[in-house]
Design a protein around this motif. Structure first.
Motif, PDB file in Angstrom:
ATOM      1  N   VAL A 210       0.835  -1.204   0.000  1.00  0.00           N
ATOM      2  CA  VAL A 210       0.000   0.000   0.000  1.00  0.00           C
ATOM      3  C   VAL A 210       0.869   1.254   0.000  1.00  0.00           C
ATOM      4  N   THR A 211       2.006   1.198   0.683  1.00  0.00           N
ATOM      5  CA  THR A 211       2.920   2.340   0.682  1.00  0.00           C
ATOM      6  C   THR A 211       3.457   2.584  -0.728  1.00  0.00           C
ATOM      7  N   VAL A 212       3.857   1.509  -1.386  1.00  0.00           N
ATOM      8  CA  VAL A 212       4.360   1.611  -2.761  1.00  0.00           C
ATOM      9  C   VAL A 212       3.266   2.182  -3.663  1.00  0.00           C
ATOM     10  N   MET A 213       2.064   1.664  -3.484  1.00  0.00           N
ATOM     11  CA  MET A 213       0.940   2.144  -4.269  1.00  0.00           C
ATOM     12  C   MET A 213       0.734   3.633  -4.076  1.00  0.00           C
ATOM     13  N   TYR A 214       0.784   4.073  -2.831  1.00  0.00           N
ATOM     14  CA  TYR A 214       0.513   5.472  -2.547  1.00  0.00           C
ATOM     15  C   TYR A 214       1.551   6.412  -3.108  1.00  0.00           C
ATOM     16  N   HIS A 215       2.788   5.946  -3.133  1.00  0.00           N
ATOM     17  CA  HIS A 215       3.816   6.771  -3.762  1.00  0.00           C
ATOM     18  C   HIS A 215       3.476   6.981  -5.228  1.00  0.00           C
ATOM     19  N   ARG A 216       2.982   5.933  -5.876  1.00  0.00           N
ATOM     20  CA  ARG A 216       2.589   6.058  -7.281  1.00  0.00           C
ATOM     21  C   ARG A 216       1.413   7.011  -7.436  1.00  0.00           C
TER      22      ARG A 216
ATOM     23  N   ALA B  69      -8.820   1.783   3.735  1.00  0.00           N
ATOM     24  CA  ALA B  69     -10.016   1.420   2.975  1.00  0.00           C
ATOM     25  C   ALA B  69      -9.645   0.547   1.779  1.00  0.00           C
ATOM     26  N   PHE B  70      -8.543   0.899   1.143  1.00  0.00           N
ATOM     27  CA  PHE B  70      -8.075   0.103   0.018  1.00  0.00           C
ATOM     28  C   PHE B  70      -7.751  -1.315   0.438  1.00  0.00           C
ATOM     29  N   LEU B  71      -7.080  -1.434   1.557  1.00  0.00           N
ATOM     30  CA  LEU B  71      -6.752  -2.771   2.059  1.00  0.00           C
ATOM     31  C   LEU B  71      -8.009  -3.583   2.260  1.00  0.00           C
ATOM     32  N   ALA B  72      -8.969  -2.982   2.944  1.00  0.00           N
ATOM     33  CA  ALA B  72     -10.206  -3.703   3.240  1.00  0.00           C
ATOM     34  C   ALA B  72     -10.908  -4.094   1.948  1.00  0.00           C
TER      35      ALA B  72
ATOM     36  N   LEU C 224      -2.309   0.070  -7.392  1.00  0.00           N
ATOM     37  CA  LEU C 224      -2.264  -1.023  -6.417  1.00  0.00           C
ATOM     38  C   LEU C 224      -1.883  -2.338  -7.092  1.00  0.00           C
ATOM     39  N   MET C 225      -2.474  -2.607  -8.260  1.00  0.00           N
ATOM     40  CA  MET C 225      -2.181  -3.877  -8.937  1.00  0.00           C
ATOM     41  C   MET C 225      -0.712  -3.956  -9.343  1.00  0.00           C
ATOM     42  N   THR C 226      -0.168  -2.833  -9.808  1.00  0.00           N
ATOM     43  CA  THR C 226       1.247  -2.814 -10.179  1.00  0.00           C
ATOM     44  C   THR C 226       2.127  -3.046  -8.966  1.00  0.00           C
ATOM     45  N   ALA C 227       1.750  -2.411  -7.856  1.00  0.00           N
ATOM     46  CA  ALA C 227       2.531  -2.591  -6.628  1.00  0.00           C
ATOM     47  C   ALA C 227       2.531  -4.059  -6.214  1.00  0.00           C
ATOM     48  N   LEU C 228       1.382  -4.693  -6.303  1.00  0.00           N
ATOM     49  CA  LEU C 228       1.283  -6.112  -5.923  1.00  0.00           C
ATOM     50  C   LEU C 228       2.139  -6.972  -6.850  1.00  0.00           C
ATOM     51  N   ALA C 229       2.030  -6.715  -8.166  1.00  0.00           N
ATOM     52  CA  ALA C 229       2.810  -7.492  -9.128  1.00  0.00           C
ATOM     53  C   ALA C 229       4.305  -7.299  -8.895  1.00  0.00           C
ATOM     54  N   ASP C 230       4.713  -6.047  -8.632  1.00  0.00           N
ATOM     55  CA  ASP C 230       6.131  -5.751  -8.378  1.00  0.00           C
ATOM     56  C   ASP C 230       6.644  -6.512  -7.158  1.00  0.00           C
TER      57      ASP C 230
END
Ligand code: HEM
Length: 118
Positions: A18-24, A49-52, A87-93
């Motif tokens: 989520v931190t990586v996502m937020y930086h993006r 909220a995103f996590l949930a 978020l999806m990119t962060a997860l894939a990374d």
């Protein structure tokens, strides 16, 4: 969803994603109009909220509903796509399996109608 959680290495991994996502998100000039000047507490609420929403966890936010929270913000389909793909990119990374990333994307996609043009 448990599998995604494990793939990420539990709660520490999820927090990293989520931190990586937020930086993006905050670095994207196309999204700046929505996130500029939003205070830190609100951004943290958004992350939770995103996590949930993404992992199917308990609803950790107690305030406004999703449509209420985004009402009057004129969020576009493009902005929605950008936030979700961050978020999806962060997860894939972070090495989460393709199928699991796809599941997260579908889950968030289901909320589009509550957010875009709310
Ligand atoms: C599936 C995707 C999304 C979910 C689950 C989500 C969830 C939430 C929730 C629950 C809140 C309220 C937090 C609170 O009041 O405590 C919130 C606020 C907010 N959301 Fe989202 N959101 C999503 C997508 C978006 C998108 C695409 C944008 C902008 C392009 C956006 C921008 C914002 C902003 C700026 C706030 C803070 C408003 C304020 O408090 O002043 N969100 N979001």
């Amino acid at each position: 969803m448990h599998a995604i959680y494990d793939d990420l290495g539990g709660s520490d991994g999820v927090r990293t994603a989520v931190t990586v996502m937020y930086h993006r998100v905050v670095a994207d000039p196309e999204l700046a109009p929505w996130f500029e000047g939003v205070d830190t507490d609100r951004l943290k609420a958004h992350q939770r909220a995103f996590l949930a929403a993404a992992f199917g966890g308990p609803q950790v936010f107690t305030g406004r509903s999703i449509p209420e929270a985004h009402g009057g913000m004129a969020i576009t389909d493009d902005a929605f796509d950008r936030v979700v793909s961050a978020l999806m990119t962060a997860l894939a990374d972070l090495g989460v399996a393709k199928e699991a990333v796809h599941t997260v994307g579908e889950r968030l996609e289901g909320m589009r109608g509550d957010i875009v043009g709310a």
